[in-house]
Each structure stands twice: as C-alpha cells, then as structure tokens.
Design a protein around this motif. Structure first.
Motif, PDB file in Angstrom:
ATOM      1  N   VAL A 131     -11.699   1.978  13.925  1.00 16.82           N
ATOM      2  CA  VAL A 131     -12.526   3.124  14.294  1.00 16.82           C
ATOM      3  C   VAL A 131     -13.866   2.604  14.808  1.00 16.82           C
ATOM      4  N   MET A 132     -14.250   3.059  16.011  1.00 16.33           N
ATOM      5  CA  MET A 132     -15.537   2.727  16.585  1.00 16.33           C
ATOM      6  C   MET A 132     -16.466   3.922  16.417  1.00 16.33           C
ATOM      7  N   THR A 133     -17.687   3.657  15.935  1.00 21.02           N
ATOM      8  CA  THR A 133     -18.682   4.712  15.733  1.00 21.02           C
ATOM      9  C   THR A 133     -19.992   4.322  16.407  1.00 21.02           C
ATOM     10  N   ASN A 134     -20.816   5.342  16.697  1.00 22.26           N
ATOM     11  CA  ASN A 134     -22.145   5.065  17.227  1.00 22.26           C
ATOM     12  C   ASN A 134     -23.122   4.910  16.065  1.00 22.26           C
ATOM     13  N   GLU A 135     -24.400   4.720  16.409  1.00 14.90           N
ATOM     14  CA  GLU A 135     -25.399   4.482  15.361  1.00 14.90           C
ATOM     15  C   GLU A 135     -25.623   5.697  14.462  1.00 14.90           C
ATOM     16  N   ALA A 136     -25.224   6.879  14.932  1.00 14.85           N
ATOM     17  CA  ALA A 136     -25.326   8.095  14.115  1.00 14.85           C
ATOM     18  C   ALA A 136     -24.091   8.292  13.239  1.00 14.85           C
ATOM     19  N   GLY A 137     -23.129   7.363  13.330  1.00 10.94           N
ATOM     20  CA  GLY A 137     -21.910   7.470  12.529  1.00 10.94           C
ATOM     21  C   GLY A 137     -20.846   8.355  13.145  1.00 10.94           C
ATOM     22  N   GLN A 138     -21.046   8.808  14.382  1.00 14.67           N
ATOM     23  CA  GLN A 138     -20.053   9.650  15.045  1.00 14.67           C
ATOM     24  C   GLN A 138     -18.916   8.793  15.593  1.00 14.67           C
ATOM     25  N   ARG A 139     -17.694   9.275  15.414  1.00 16.60           N
ATOM     26  CA  ARG A 139     -16.523   8.539  15.890  1.00 16.60           C
ATOM     27  C   ARG A 139     -16.480   8.581  17.416  1.00 16.60           C
ATOM     28  N   LEU A 140     -16.377   7.385  18.009  1.00 19.19           N
ATOM     29  CA  LEU A 140     -16.276   7.247  19.460  1.00 19.19           C
ATOM     30  C   LEU A 140     -14.837   7.070  19.909  1.00 19.19           C
ATOM     31  N   SER A 141     -14.089   6.271  19.151  1.00 20.96           N
ATOM     32  CA  SER A 141     -12.690   6.033  19.497  1.00 20.96           C
ATOM     33  C   SER A 141     -11.929   5.579  18.267  1.00 20.96           C
ATOM     34  N   THR A 142     -10.619   5.734  18.373  1.00 20.38           N
ATOM     35  CA  THR A 142      -9.710   5.271  17.328  1.00 20.38           C
ATOM     36  C   THR A 142      -8.631   4.435  18.008  1.00 20.38           C
ATOM     37  N   CYS A 143      -8.425   3.237  17.509  1.00 24.03           N
ATOM     38  CA  CYS A 143      -7.382   2.361  18.051  1.00 24.03           C
ATOM     39  C   CYS A 143      -6.431   1.972  16.936  1.00 24.03           C
ATOM     40  N   ARG A 144      -5.223   1.622  17.333  1.00 25.96           N
ATOM     41  CA  ARG A 144      -4.250   1.070  16.392  1.00 25.96           C
ATOM     42  C   ARG A 144      -3.700  -0.190  17.030  1.00 25.96           C
ATOM     43  N   ILE A 145      -3.685  -1.277  16.255  1.00 24.44           N
ATOM     44  CA  ILE A 145      -3.174  -2.550  16.755  1.00 24.44           C
ATOM     45  C   ILE A 145      -2.137  -3.101  15.790  1.00 24.44           C
ATOM     46  N   THR A 146      -1.043  -3.599  16.339  1.00 23.39           N
ATOM     47  CA  THR A 146      -0.010  -4.270  15.546  1.00 23.39           C
ATOM     48  C   THR A 146       0.055  -5.720  15.985  1.00 23.39           C
ATOM     49  N   ASN A 147       0.042  -6.618  15.007  1.00 21.39           N
ATOM     50  CA  ASN A 147       0.139  -8.051  15.248  1.00 21.39           C
ATOM     51  C   ASN A 147       1.380  -8.610  14.568  1.00 21.39           C
ATOM     52  N   MET A 148       1.986  -9.592  15.209  1.00 23.49           N
ATOM     53  CA  MET A 148       3.103 -10.328  14.631  1.00 23.49           C
ATOM     54  C   MET A 148       2.563 -11.616  14.032  1.00 23.49           C
ATOM     55  N   ILE A 149       3.050 -11.962  12.847  1.00 22.14           N
ATOM     56  CA  ILE A 149       2.648 -13.190  12.169  1.00 22.14           C
ATOM     57  C   ILE A 149       3.686 -14.261  12.488  1.00 22.14           C
ATOM     58  N   LEU A 150       3.212 -15.370  13.027  1.00 24.21           N
ATOM     59  CA  LEU A 150       4.067 -16.512  13.347  1.00 24.21           C
ATOM     60  C   LEU A 150       3.717 -17.669  12.440  1.00 24.21           C
ATOM     61  N   SER A 151       4.690 -18.202  11.742  1.00 24.16           N
ATOM     62  CA  SER A 151       4.456 -19.354  10.879  1.00 24.16           C
ATOM     63  C   SER A 151       4.498 -20.617  11.705  1.00 24.16           C
ATOM     64  N   ASP A 152       3.555 -21.502  11.425  1.00 21.82           N
ATOM     65  CA  ASP A 152       3.523 -22.803  12.142  1.00 21.82           C
ATOM     66  C   ASP A 152       4.591 -23.730  11.629  1.00 21.82           C
TER      67      ASP A 152
END
Length: 152
Positions: A131-152
């Motif tokens: 969640v991205m907010t401005n300095e007044a705490g208002q929501r600017l955007s909402t993102c969702r990210i999925t990552n895959m975990i790769l073992s070395d």
C-alpha cells in the motif's frame, strides 16, 4: 592481519538506501539496485513481516506533474521482493512472477510511503500486498506482488 575495518562492498549504496547495518552482510552481494537509487527509494523498516520505504514524488512524475503509475509499481516491486527475500533466507533467491496495481489517488509532491505486508508466505511462493500512501496517510495505490522462491 589488518586492524582496519573492511566495509562491505556496497556499504555506501546500502547506507544511502536506509538499510540498517545488520542487513549489510545479507545484501552486500547485490546491493539494492540502480533503479532503487535512481528513484530515491529509502527503506525505513525491514523485516520478513513488514517492509517499508519512502520515495519522493519529485523526479518520478509523469508529464502532468503527478507521480507516475509505474513509479508506484517500482516501489511496490522493490518492497515485495525484498520482503520475499527476507522470508526466503540467505540461501535462496526470489523472482517476481506477477504484479498488479490499482491507483486510487494522485500525488503531486512530497514523499510517498510504501508498506508491504504478507498475504501468503509459503515454501515456494510469497504474495505481498503493498500500500502506497501520501504524507497525510491517504491511500494512493494498492499493489499485489507474487514472488517465486528459488533454492540455490
């Protein structure tokens, strides 16, 4: 044996990005990345449970003077990927496999704060809401990210 302290290879980069000293060993191999530097992203909290950073609007705007929608996504992907890496641990790598964004409100100045919180922390996949907010705490955007975990 030298008495001199040898800093991590990317100490200056990590310090400029707000990364606490205790994470320099873990992040010194890759640093924070040149895009993080170019966008002015500075971490204010780092853990597997919550990843927070700020980014200035100035220098990251579209032609109308508002924060570029892609800048929101850069901040979200940075936070979600770092949070996933903290969850995965030092012997694994993470790669983003999906991200989406909903923009709620524009920002014409000041600092934007992004906060990534886990939705799912699995063995092979993580999903974070950012969640991205401005300095007044208002929501600017909402993102969702999925990552895959790769073992070395």
């Amino acid at each position: 044996m030298s008495d001199k302290f040898t800093p991590h290879p990317r100490s200056a980069e990590l310090l400029a990005a707000g990364v606490p000293d205790e994470y320099h060993s873990m992040l010194s191999r890759h640093g924070v990345g040149t895009l993080v530097e170019k966008m002015g992203i500075v971490f204010t909290h780092m853990s597997a449970d919550s990843m927070v950073a700020t980014m200035p609007v100035e220098g990251n705007t579209q032609v109308t003077g508002l924060l570029h929608g892609g800048a929101h996504v850069v901040l979200a992907e940075t936070l979600g990927s770092f949070a996933a890496a903290f969850h995965a641990g030092p012997t694994s790598r993470v790669v983003g496999i999906e991200i989406n964004a909903t923009h709620h409100r524009g920002a014409a100045g000041g600092l934007v704060t992004g906060t990534a919180t886990p939705v799912h922390l699995g063995r092979t996949l993580t999903t974070h809401e950012v969640v991205m907010t401005n300095e007044a705490g208002q929501r600017l955007s909402t993102c969702r990210i999925t990552n895959m975990i790769l073992s070395d």
